[in-house]
Design a protein around this motif. Structure first.
Motif, short mmCIF file in Angstrom:
data_model
loop_
_atom_site.label_atom_id
_atom_site.label_comp_id
_atom_site.label_asym_id
_atom_site.label_seq_id
_atom_site.Cartn_x
_atom_site.Cartn_y
_atom_site.Cartn_z
N MET A 156 0.80 -1.22 0.00
CA MET A 156 0.00 0.00 0.00
C MET A 156 0.84 1.27 0.00
N ASP A 157 2.11 1.18 0.34
CA ASP A 157 2.96 2.38 0.34
C ASP A 157 3.88 2.46 -0.88
N GLY A 158 3.61 1.65 -1.90
CA GLY A 158 4.45 1.63 -3.09
C GLY A 158 3.81 2.38 -4.25
N ALA A 159 4.63 2.70 -5.23
CA ALA A 159 4.17 3.36 -6.46
C ALA A 159 5.02 2.85 -7.61
N VAL A 160 4.48 2.94 -8.82
CA VAL A 160 5.19 2.49 -10.01
C VAL A 160 5.10 3.57 -11.09
N THR A 161 6.21 3.77 -11.79
CA THR A 161 6.25 4.71 -12.91
C THR A 161 6.46 3.92 -14.19
N ASP A 162 5.66 4.22 -15.21
CA ASP A 162 5.81 3.64 -16.53
C ASP A 162 5.75 4.81 -17.51
N GLY A 163 6.89 5.19 -18.03
CA GLY A 163 6.95 6.37 -18.90
C GLY A 163 6.60 7.60 -18.10
N LYS A 164 5.55 8.31 -18.53
CA LYS A 164 5.12 9.53 -17.83
C LYS A 164 3.94 9.29 -16.90
N LEU A 165 3.63 8.01 -16.64
CA LEU A 165 2.50 7.65 -15.78
C LEU A 165 2.99 7.10 -14.45
N VAL A 166 2.48 7.67 -13.35
CA VAL A 166 2.77 7.20 -12.00
C VAL A 166 1.46 6.74 -11.39
N THR A 167 1.45 5.51 -10.86
CA THR A 167 0.25 4.99 -10.22
C THR A 167 0.60 4.36 -8.88
N ALA A 168 -0.41 4.31 -8.01
CA ALA A 168 -0.21 3.76 -6.67
C ALA A 168 -1.53 3.20 -6.15
N PRO A 169 -1.45 2.26 -5.18
CA PRO A 169 -2.67 1.60 -4.71
C PRO A 169 -3.55 2.41 -3.76
N ALA A 170 -2.98 3.27 -2.93
CA ALA A 170 -3.79 3.99 -1.94
C ALA A 170 -2.95 5.07 -1.26
N TRP A 171 -3.61 5.86 -0.42
CA TRP A 171 -2.97 7.02 0.20
C TRP A 171 -1.69 6.74 1.00
N PRO A 172 -1.46 5.55 1.56
CA PRO A 172 -0.17 5.35 2.21
C PRO A 172 1.02 5.50 1.24
N ALA A 173 0.76 5.49 -0.05
CA ALA A 173 1.81 5.60 -1.06
C ALA A 173 2.18 7.05 -1.41
N HIS A 174 1.57 8.03 -0.75
CA HIS A 174 1.86 9.42 -1.11
C HIS A 174 3.35 9.74 -1.22
N PRO A 175 4.20 9.39 -0.23
CA PRO A 175 5.61 9.74 -0.37
C PRO A 175 6.25 9.18 -1.65
N ALA A 176 6.02 7.90 -1.92
CA ALA A 176 6.61 7.29 -3.12
C ALA A 176 6.00 7.87 -4.39
N MET A 177 4.67 8.00 -4.43
CA MET A 177 3.99 8.50 -5.63
C MET A 177 4.39 9.94 -5.93
N LEU A 178 4.36 10.79 -4.93
CA LEU A 178 4.69 12.20 -5.16
C LEU A 178 6.16 12.38 -5.56
N ARG A 179 7.04 11.60 -4.96
CA ARG A 179 8.46 11.67 -5.32
C ARG A 179 8.64 11.30 -6.79
N GLN A 180 7.98 10.22 -7.24
CA GLN A 180 8.09 9.79 -8.63
C GLN A 180 7.40 10.77 -9.58
N PHE A 181 6.25 11.29 -9.19
CA PHE A 181 5.50 12.23 -10.02
C PHE A 181 6.30 13.52 -10.23
N VAL A 182 6.79 14.10 -9.16
CA VAL A 182 7.54 15.36 -9.27
C VAL A 182 8.83 15.18 -10.06
N ALA A 183 9.43 14.00 -10.00
CA ALA A 183 10.65 13.75 -10.79
C ALA A 183 10.38 13.86 -12.29
N LEU A 184 9.13 13.66 -12.71
CA LEU A 184 8.78 13.74 -14.13
C LEU A 184 8.58 15.19 -14.62
N PHE A 185 8.47 16.12 -13.69
CA PHE A 185 8.28 17.52 -14.08
C PHE A 185 9.55 18.06 -14.70
#
Length: 185
Positions: A156-185
């Motif tokens: 639940m605290d994990g996230a995955v990036t595929d190209g320009k898409l970042v996805t995650a299972p639920a809110w415990p993943a915010h740190p991982a998801m946001l880190r990966q999302f912002v890296a794409l900016f």
């Protein structure tokens, strides 16, 4: 800094709406939170989903969230990235042709997109994830697979990036998801 569009709606998951909204602003990004048929200054109701040992999450009424932009005036070209929170809102937002059109435009322009939890329902409805590695709340796995993507089971605290898409299972993943999302900016 990036200009991020958040498409949200009534009974969005509270944390998945508020935490990324505030965190991205705290990092210096400009976030526009919009909802079809609502304007800046209108509120949406949120729900809090928690993991308390039941077979699925529990749901409680959350906060009122104030929108800061008008959906009707949104143009994809004005934004650098798109964020799609989960909760109950995606199940009806995906029925809105303007929402689907906007999501497709972000993918066609190859801009960063993040979706968490049931936000994947918007991606499947937009038919934009074929061939992608996608995580989501486990109950969305059948939809992700039927849309031609490969569902990625994560903690639940994990996230995955595929190209320009970042996805995650639920809110415990915010740190991982946001880190990966912002890296794409």
């Amino acid at each position: 800094m990036a200009k991020v569009l958040m498409i949200t709606g009534d009974f969005v998951e509270d944390y998945e709406n508020m935490v990324p909204f505030q965190a991205l602003i705290a990092m210096g990004h400009d976030v526009s939170a919009v909802c079809p048929d609502k304007k800046a200054g209108d509120t949406i109701s949120t729900s809090i989903h928690d993991f308390e040992g039941d077979q699925t999450y529990t749901e409680k009424r959350g906060h009122n969230f104030v929108l800061n932009a008008d959906f009707e005036s949104v143009k994809m070209s004005d934004y650098d990235a798109l964020y799609l929170p989960g909760g109950r809102a995606p199940e009806y937002l995906r029925l809105n042709p303007a929402v689907i059109r906007l999501i497709r435009q972000f993918f066609e322009a190859d801009k960063p997109v993040a979706a968490i939890c049931h936000g994947a329902q918007l991606l499947t409805a937009a038919n934009v994830i074929e061939g992608k590695q996608v995580s989501a709340y486990p109950a969305c796995e059948p939809e992700v697979n039927m849309a031609g993507a490969t569902y990625v089971e994560l903690p639940m605290d994990g996230a995955v990036t595929d190209g320009k898409l970042v996805t995650a299972p639920a809110w415990p993943a915010h740190p991982a998801m946001l880190r990966q999302f912002v890296a794409l900016f």
